[in-house]
Design a protein around this motif. Structure first.
Motif, short mmCIF file in Angstrom:
data_model
loop_
_atom_site.label_atom_id
_atom_site.label_comp_id
_atom_site.label_asym_id
_atom_site.label_seq_id
_atom_site.Cartn_x
_atom_site.Cartn_y
_atom_site.Cartn_z
N ILE A 117 0.85 -1.19 0.00
CA ILE A 117 0.00 0.00 0.00
C ILE A 117 0.89 1.24 0.00
CG2 ILE A 117 -1.93 1.21 1.07
CD1 ILE A 117 -2.54 -1.69 0.21
N SER A 118 0.82 2.00 -1.06
CA SER A 118 1.59 3.23 -1.19
C SER A 118 0.63 4.43 -1.07
CB SER A 118 2.34 3.23 -2.53
OG SER A 118 3.16 4.36 -2.66
N ALA A 119 0.77 5.41 -1.92
CA ALA A 119 -0.09 6.59 -1.86
C ALA A 119 -0.19 7.24 -3.22
CB ALA A 119 0.44 7.60 -0.84
N ILE A 150 1.40 -2.76 -6.43
CA ILE A 150 1.38 -1.50 -5.68
C ILE A 150 -0.02 -0.90 -5.77
CG2 ILE A 150 2.41 0.78 -5.42
CD1 ILE A 150 4.49 -1.39 -5.12
N LEU A 151 -0.58 -0.54 -4.62
CA LEU A 151 -1.86 0.17 -4.58
C LEU A 151 -1.60 1.61 -4.13
CD1 LEU A 151 -4.33 -2.39 -2.97
CD2 LEU A 151 -3.70 -2.11 -5.36
N ARG A 152 -2.10 2.56 -4.92
CA ARG A 152 -1.94 3.98 -4.58
C ARG A 152 -3.30 4.61 -4.30
NH1 ARG A 152 1.87 5.76 -9.72
NH2 ARG A 152 3.85 4.84 -9.00
N PRO A 153 -3.77 4.58 -3.06
CA PRO A 153 -5.05 5.21 -2.76
C PRO A 153 -4.90 6.72 -2.49
CG PRO A 153 -4.22 4.09 -0.82
CD PRO A 153 -3.22 3.84 -1.93
N SER A 154 -5.98 7.45 -2.76
CA SER A 154 -6.07 8.84 -2.33
C SER A 154 -6.44 8.81 -0.84
CB SER A 154 -7.11 9.58 -3.17
OG SER A 154 -7.17 10.95 -2.82
N ILE A 155 -7.01 9.87 -0.30
CA ILE A 155 -7.49 9.86 1.08
C ILE A 155 -8.45 8.69 1.25
CG2 ILE A 155 -8.95 11.05 2.76
CD1 ILE A 155 -7.96 13.69 1.62
N VAL A 156 -8.24 7.88 2.28
CA VAL A 156 -9.11 6.74 2.55
C VAL A 156 -10.03 7.10 3.72
CG1 VAL A 156 -9.25 4.28 3.08
CG2 VAL A 156 -7.32 5.15 1.74
#
Length: 306
Positions: A117-119, A150-156
């Protein structure tokens, strides 16, 4: 009967991790959750059958026995991340050095996938240490382990999140909400959708190496606070802070144990946090992501009235 396969989840006691454990358990996997304080997180065990979930003591600053937590795991997931630095908690260690070492010791014969989990918005040239360390972590993971996703989520966001709940507290005590970076754009995603994405990645065979996870709607920072106010049925004056005032506020606030704003976060707010559309996301994983307006009233209001 075949033995259940094992998944190790680093950061399993954090916001995303806690929402993920139960879903993995329902899929029948054995789960290992390394954590600094296992006795504080026994609540994870009832999410599965007896003996299905192990919560083990883990020192994130000692890499010498890291292999003990992953030696039989077909899938390893790293959800560890911090929003601000402390004396013994630095971005480089948490976001770069830890995933770098972890990905370097994975047994390619046993571990089939490493989900990191990245960003959203990682950038090697950013002046933000948070953003730069996230980029360095990604780079190390991809170089070290071929089957990395790699997962790049915004604000969770979601129940017990560290974004809307924090501003909820401020709204309850302040008549005016001072806001730095009010025009910065975000693409917030619901934690339930993020964990569904992880489950899809666990189950699917042919995968891309990077996914950008942004919700179906883009908001400015100010619009997110306005949306929160609507959910709370409250009115507050939102005042955009000029750069100088924001820097002064950040310098003072970052001295607090749990700062609302830091100088590094000011650097993050200089760039929009939205999907680049250069990578697949929720749609490609078959997930209909939910908006803030649908989810937020279901948890933020109940926290106010209790």
């Amino acid at each position: 009967m075949a033995e259940k396969k094992t998944i190790t989840v680093f950061g399993g006691t954090g916001f995303i991790g806690r929402n993920l454990i139960g879903k993995i358990a329902k899929k029948g996997f054995k789960i290992v959750v390394p954590t600094r304080n296992p006795y504080l997180h026994g609540y994870l065990k009832p999410m599965g059958d007896p003996g299905q979930i192990e919560v083990l003591k883990f020192n994130p600053f000692d890499f010498s026995n890291l292999d003990e937590f992953i030696k039989s795991s077909e899938i390893v997931i790293n959800c560890i991340g911090v929003l601000y630095e402390k004396k013994n908690q630095k971005f480089d260690h948490v976001h770069h050095l830890f995933p770098k070492f972890l990905s370097s010791i994975l047994d390619k014969e046993i571990t089939k996938k490493f989900i990191h989990i990245s960003a959203l918005g990682v950038n090697k040239n950013s002046n933000s240490l948070y953003i730069k360390s996230k980029f360095q972590g990604e780079e190390a993971v991809i170089n070290n382990f071929k089957n990395s996703i790699i997962l790049r989520p915004s604000i969770v966001f979601g129940t017990n999140d560290s974004f809307f709940n924090l501003f909820n507290k401020l709204i309850n005590i302040l008549p005016i909400i001072p806001l730095a970076g009010s025009k910065t754009k975000f693409q917030p995603c619901y934690v339930g959708d993020v964990t569904d994405a992880i489950i899809k990645i666990i189950e699917q065979v042919n995968l891309n190496s990077i996914y950008e996870l942004g919700g179906p709607k883009i908001y400015t920072f100010k619009e997110l606070i306005e949306t929160l106010l609507v959910s709370l049925k409250k009115k507050r004056l939102i005042v955009e802070l000029p750069d100088f005032a924001a820097r002064v506020q950040a310098k003072v606030m970052q001295l607090l144990p749990n700062p609302l704003l830091t100088e590094d976060q000011l650097e993050i707010l200089k760039s929009d946090n939205v999907c680049s559309n250069q990578y697949p996301g929720f749609k490609e994983l078959g997930i209909s992501a939910r908006t803030v307006e649908i989810i937020l009233p279901n948890y933020i209001f109940s926290q106010v009235i209790r």
